[in-house]
Scaffold this active site. Sequence first.
Site, mmCIF file in Angstrom:
data_model
loop_
_atom_site.group_PDB
_atom_site.id
_atom_site.type_symbol
_atom_site.label_atom_id
_atom_site.label_comp_id
_atom_site.label_asym_id
_atom_site.label_seq_id
_atom_site.Cartn_x
_atom_site.Cartn_y
_atom_site.Cartn_z
ATOM 1 N N PRO A 165 0.837 -1.203 0.000
ATOM 2 C CA PRO A 165 0.000 0.000 0.000
ATOM 3 C C PRO A 165 0.873 1.255 0.000
ATOM 4 O O PRO A 165 1.803 1.364 0.795
ATOM 5 C CB PRO A 165 -0.779 -0.104 1.320
ATOM 6 C CG PRO A 165 -0.624 -1.511 1.760
ATOM 7 C CD PRO A 165 0.676 -1.989 1.229
ATOM 8 N N LEU A 166 0.573 2.189 -0.898
ATOM 9 C CA LEU A 166 1.371 3.405 -1.043
ATOM 10 C C LEU A 166 0.443 4.609 -1.143
ATOM 11 O O LEU A 166 -0.126 4.876 -2.202
ATOM 12 C CB LEU A 166 2.258 3.315 -2.285
ATOM 13 C CG LEU A 166 3.309 2.202 -2.277
ATOM 14 C CD1 LEU A 166 3.849 1.953 -3.683
ATOM 15 C CD2 LEU A 166 4.450 2.559 -1.323
ATOM 16 N N ALA B 273 -4.161 2.813 1.097
ATOM 17 C CA ALA B 273 -5.173 2.684 2.146
ATOM 18 C C ALA B 273 -6.407 3.500 1.797
ATOM 19 O O ALA B 273 -6.306 4.638 1.340
ATOM 20 C CB ALA B 273 -4.594 3.142 3.482
ATOM 21 N N GLN C 55 -6.488 -2.191 0.592
ATOM 22 C CA GLN C 55 -6.189 -2.005 2.010
ATOM 23 C C GLN C 55 -7.230 -1.086 2.622
ATOM 24 O O GLN C 55 -7.427 0.045 2.180
ATOM 25 C CB GLN C 55 -4.798 -1.406 2.240
ATOM 26 C CG GLN C 55 -4.439 -1.436 3.731
ATOM 27 C CD GLN C 55 -3.151 -0.719 4.072
ATOM 28 O OE1 GLN C 55 -3.059 0.488 3.908
ATOM 29 N NE2 GLN C 55 -2.161 -1.463 4.539
ATOM 30 N N HIS D 180 -5.553 -2.712 7.515
ATOM 31 C CA HIS D 180 -4.424 -1.885 7.968
ATOM 32 C C HIS D 180 -4.419 -1.857 9.497
ATOM 33 O O HIS D 180 -5.134 -1.088 10.124
ATOM 34 C CB HIS D 180 -4.564 -0.474 7.399
ATOM 35 C CG HIS D 180 -3.299 0.317 7.446
ATOM 36 N ND1 HIS D 180 -2.215 -0.039 8.222
ATOM 37 C CD2 HIS D 180 -2.923 1.464 6.797
ATOM 38 C CE1 HIS D 180 -1.238 0.852 8.065
ATOM 39 N NE2 HIS D 180 -1.647 1.766 7.196
ATOM 40 N N ALA E 48 -1.501 -1.474 11.241
ATOM 41 C CA ALA E 48 -0.126 -1.041 11.500
ATOM 42 C C ALA E 48 -0.051 0.478 11.641
ATOM 43 O O ALA E 48 -1.050 1.186 11.608
ATOM 44 C CB ALA E 48 0.768 -1.507 10.347
ATOM 45 N N TYR F 106 -2.492 3.404 13.425
ATOM 46 C CA TYR F 106 -3.880 3.702 13.124
ATOM 47 C C TYR F 106 -4.798 2.883 14.026
ATOM 48 O O TYR F 106 -4.346 2.216 14.948
ATOM 49 C CB TYR F 106 -4.156 3.505 11.632
ATOM 50 C CG TYR F 106 -3.310 4.438 10.787
ATOM 51 C CD1 TYR F 106 -3.328 5.811 11.016
ATOM 52 C CD2 TYR F 106 -2.454 3.954 9.812
ATOM 53 C CE1 TYR F 106 -2.537 6.678 10.277
ATOM 54 C CE2 TYR F 106 -1.659 4.814 9.060
ATOM 55 C CZ TYR F 106 -1.703 6.171 9.307
ATOM 56 O OH TYR F 106 -0.912 7.025 8.583
ATOM 57 N N ARG G 19 -2.046 -6.385 7.960
ATOM 58 C CA ARG G 19 -0.706 -5.788 8.013
ATOM 59 C C ARG G 19 -0.411 -5.311 9.429
ATOM 60 O O ARG G 19 -1.209 -4.597 10.034
ATOM 61 C CB ARG G 19 -0.597 -4.610 7.044
ATOM 62 C CG ARG G 19 0.852 -4.145 6.849
ATOM 63 C CD ARG G 19 0.942 -2.965 5.901
ATOM 64 N NE ARG G 19 2.208 -2.972 5.176
ATOM 65 C CZ ARG G 19 2.849 -1.872 4.794
ATOM 66 N NH1 ARG G 19 2.358 -0.677 5.057
ATOM 67 N NH2 ARG G 19 3.975 -1.954 4.127
#
Length: 341
Positions: free
Chosen positions: A39-40, A75, A117, A149, A151, A154, A203
Amino acid sequence: MSSTKKSSEIAKKLFTSLQLGGNTPNSKIQLSHRVVMPPLTRSRAVVGHGELHPELGPLYYSQRATEGGLLISEASQISKQGEGYPTTPGIYNKEHIESWSRVTKAVHDKGGIFFLQTWHVGRLREIVKQFGQAARNAKLAGFDGVELHSANGYLIDQFIQDGTNQRKDEYGGSISNRLRFLQEVVEESIKAFGGDSSKVSVRLSPETAIYEMSDSTPKETWREAVKLLAQYDLAYLHLVEPQGAAHARVSAELKPHYNKKSPIVVNSGFNLESAEKILQDGHADAVSFGRWFIANPDLVHRLKNNLPLNELDYTTLYYSPNVSGGYTEYKTYEEVLKVQQ
């Protein structure tokens, strides 16, 4: 990157096939290689239109798609409340589904495997159902699965770690209580895919010190988190090593506690040689390359043939009113050669 050796001499396992989904009988997702696009967040969603994905989204992702290669979307918030950054896309209304559908089609036309994501950035409550609805929306939009997500500080991560989770009810205190929210979100997301856990992944970033995140017993907390997730035969578990570490401290410690048939994808600072090493050592099953994928739409081809890489323009990582380019403009290796000629 050195070009003195052929990729076949360096990366013997990185370009072998891999099945997602552990022991899940319905799992049919087969990767042709183990180079993953993570994810970017690029902050290029359209403001004022419910944070729709941009017009260039289908091109951006399809440029980076390969036959049988896994891509994970940036995300996408599960509700308007969950939005923490401007110009990031959503997955909570009909317009989002239609917008993302164009992107998933473009990726699938290239033969790629595409997971969305889902995230929620803030410390809000009573949103398990929203994660489930986001997973259903992702399915409607044509995604092959979702990555939760959990990680980078969050919402799910905030529940897991006791530095942020100060609750006194069934969601706080003991490790098992702090993992309850993660467990409920995982189960709700699996329901959204008709009980098929091979469509859901998670993740985690166990040693990422960001947004004042901390835990008093990190080894125990993350070991229990991984053991919990091992029960579900997920598509994969995505672990983030300490920023730029390019070694297997986190994955080496946690892989023995995870489902032996469900793959672990590892991220952060890897190059061709270190990626191959972590696979050969058995600490991970696939490797995701973040910023390399931004600057190199044909990254898989370049790695497979050990070709030089484009340099990343850090000034265009995220959108701002003064930023243009840096999205779909990066050239493939063949295009670079033509310019040089």
